[in-house]
Design a protein around this motif. Structure first.
Motif, PDB file in Angstrom:
ATOM      1  N   TRP A 143     -35.757  -0.697   7.739  1.00 62.55           N
ATOM      2  CA  TRP A 143     -36.309  -1.306   8.952  1.00 62.55           C
ATOM      3  C   TRP A 143     -35.988  -0.485  10.201  1.00 62.55           C
ATOM      4  O   TRP A 143     -36.800  -0.409  11.114  1.00 62.55           O
ATOM      5  CB  TRP A 143     -35.801  -2.744   9.082  1.00 62.55           C
ATOM      6  N   ILE A 144     -34.800   0.127  10.216  1.00 62.22           N
ATOM      7  CA  ILE A 144     -34.474   1.003  11.351  1.00 62.22           C
ATOM      8  C   ILE A 144     -35.411   2.213  11.358  1.00 62.22           C
ATOM      9  O   ILE A 144     -35.966   2.590  12.393  1.00 62.22           O
ATOM     10  CB  ILE A 144     -32.996   1.440  11.296  1.00 62.22           C
ATOM     11  N   GLU A 145     -35.604   2.824  10.177  1.00 61.87           N
ATOM     12  CA  GLU A 145     -36.483   4.007  10.095  1.00 61.87           C
ATOM     13  C   GLU A 145     -37.922   3.663  10.460  1.00 61.87           C
ATOM     14  O   GLU A 145     -38.627   4.471  11.064  1.00 61.87           O
ATOM     15  CB  GLU A 145     -36.415   4.604   8.690  1.00 61.87           C
ATOM     16  N   GLU A 146     -38.367   2.458  10.087  1.00 61.21           N
ATOM     17  CA  GLU A 146     -39.733   2.028  10.406  1.00 61.21           C
ATOM     18  C   GLU A 146     -39.879   1.561  11.854  1.00 61.21           C
ATOM     19  O   GLU A 146     -41.000   1.391  12.341  1.00 61.21           O
ATOM     20  CB  GLU A 146     -40.146   0.878   9.481  1.00 61.21           C
ATOM     21  N   GLY A 147     -38.756   1.345  12.538  1.00 65.29           N
ATOM     22  CA  GLY A 147     -38.815   0.766  13.874  1.00 65.29           C
ATOM     23  C   GLY A 147     -39.245  -0.691  13.855  1.00 65.29           C
ATOM     24  O   GLY A 147     -39.843  -1.189  14.811  1.00 65.29           O
ATOM     25  N   ASN A 148     -38.915  -1.382  12.773  1.00 66.39           N
ATOM     26  CA  ASN A 148     -39.298  -2.795  12.632  1.00 66.39           C
ATOM     27  C   ASN A 148     -38.264  -3.676  13.332  1.00 66.39           C
ATOM     28  O   ASN A 148     -37.531  -4.441  12.702  1.00 66.39           O
ATOM     29  CB  ASN A 148     -39.415  -3.164  11.151  1.00 66.39           C
ATOM     30  N   TRP A 149     -38.216  -3.556  14.656  1.00 64.52           N
ATOM     31  CA  TRP A 149     -37.178  -4.268  15.411  1.00 64.52           C
ATOM     32  C   TRP A 149     -37.432  -5.769  15.439  1.00 64.52           C
ATOM     33  O   TRP A 149     -36.498  -6.564  15.423  1.00 64.52           O
ATOM     34  CB  TRP A 149     -37.092  -3.690  16.821  1.00 64.52           C
ATOM     35  N   GLU A 150     -38.690  -6.173  15.469  1.00 67.78           N
ATOM     36  CA  GLU A 150     -39.001  -7.607  15.470  1.00 67.78           C
ATOM     37  C   GLU A 150     -38.531  -8.273  14.175  1.00 67.78           C
ATOM     38  O   GLU A 150     -38.041  -9.395  14.168  1.00 67.78           O
ATOM     39  CB  GLU A 150     -40.505  -7.830  15.657  1.00 67.78           C
ATOM     40  N   GLY A 151     -38.678  -7.555  13.055  1.00 65.87           N
ATOM     41  CA  GLY A 151     -38.227  -8.103  11.782  1.00 65.87           C
ATOM     42  C   GLY A 151     -36.719  -8.066  11.620  1.00 65.87           C
ATOM     43  O   GLY A 151     -36.116  -8.959  11.020  1.00 65.87           O
TER      44      GLY A 151
END
Length: 315
Positions: A143-151
């Motif tokens: 999630w950090i690598e994807e930039g999935n901050w909302e998740g």
């Protein structure tokens, strides 16, 4: 013989997310347009409080700690605590702090950073980031690598009077519109996870520390609202927020008069609202919003008068 309370002059730190509320709320003479932090009780090398008056006037807290150990009677080699007031006029970076063991190995012997926040002021709708939703280290990294901050990031609404204990390993951030009193280990080590792609005054994006952040983040990590014990003694109501190996933190709400005995440990005291007076023997000391002082171990019986709120901490 009674010792005197040791009043301290704070140090102010410029921050990209700071503002002017430390002047507006506390009357401090702040040095920067974006003053983010008041280091109120600090012996950290990056900003030391100075004794305002009395027999130790002009000494830094670090010098006082070294030269007068009888005031503290502590086994810690360095002054272990740091009291701050933070003005988050903009969002702070999403960050995490190491524990003592990791910091000692990777940060030149620096202490780890477990901290806690008392919310002094919060604009309507203000919120913090506290914890994350990842169920494994693999998911955290993904999630950090994807930039999935909302998740990934857990958001919690805040109001004045709220308290949050933030142990090392907790992903966290203050949101904009919040003023807090922070009690923490005396450490200045922060690993940034995400900073909204902001640029500093030189036009550069601020450094992230993802490898170290992933190393130290606790998994899993969910937010749980706590309840706290309260007792009343004369005109003083004491709320106990936290007591552990790092610090004990209480809120004292005074309405009238209270007679108190010195504790077995020195105490760090910050007046966050109202005003009053501390009396010991024949000596009287006015207390005003924004004052910070230490009651040494040898401090005798004393009396508090007035209407004020204090945050009080000790080792």
């Amino acid at each position: 013989m009674n010792q005197q309370p040791i009043f301290l002059k704070p140090v102010f730190q410029e921050r990209i997310w700071g503002g002017s509320k430390l002047a507006e709320l506390f009357g401090y003479d702040i040095p920067y347009a974006k003053t983010g932090e008041c280091w109120a009780v600090s012996a950290h090398p990056n900003g030391q409080s100075v004794v305002k008056a009395g027999p130790y006037q002009g000494l830094t807290l670090g010098e006082l700690w070294s030269s007068h150990p009888e005031l503290f009677q502590s086994e810690s080699p360095v002054f272990p605590l740091l009291t701050k007031i933070l003005d988050a006029s903009d969002d702070l970076s999403v960050q995490v702090h190491p524990d003592d063991e990791y910091a000692g190995e990777h940060e030149n012997g620096e202490l780890g950073k477990t901290e806690c926040w008392y919310i002094i002021d919060a604009e309507p709708g203000a919120e913090i980031i506290y914890g994350h939703e990842a169920k494994s280290k693999e998911q955290l990294v993904q999630w950090i690598e994807e930039g999935n901050w909302e998740g990934l990031l857990t958001k919690v609404p805040v109001h004045p009077g709220d308290f949050f204990y933030v142990p090392s390993g907790t992903i966290h951030a203050l949101g904009k519109g919040i003023v807090v009193l922070e009690t923490q280990q005396s450490s200045d080590t922060t690993y940034r996870v995400y900073d909204y792609d902001r640029k500093d005054k030189d036009g550069n994006t601020r450094e992230l520390h993802l490898d170290k952040a992933i190393d130290v983040t606790t998994i899993p990590q969910s937010y749980k609202k706590e309840t706290y014990d309260t007792f009343t003694q004369e005109g003083l109501t004491v709320t106990s927020f936290v007591s552990n190996d790092f610090f004990t933190v209480q809120k004292w709400d005074l309405d009238g008069q209270a007679h108190l005995e010195a504790g077995k440990k020195y105490m760090l005291c910050s007046v966050i609202e109202g005003q009053g007076q501390l009396t010991t023997g024949d000596n009287q000391y006015p207390l005003n919003k924004g004052d910070h002082f230490i009651l040494p171990v040898s401090f005798g019986p004393y009396e508090l008068n007035g209407s004020m709120n204090l945050i009080v901490s000790s080792e």
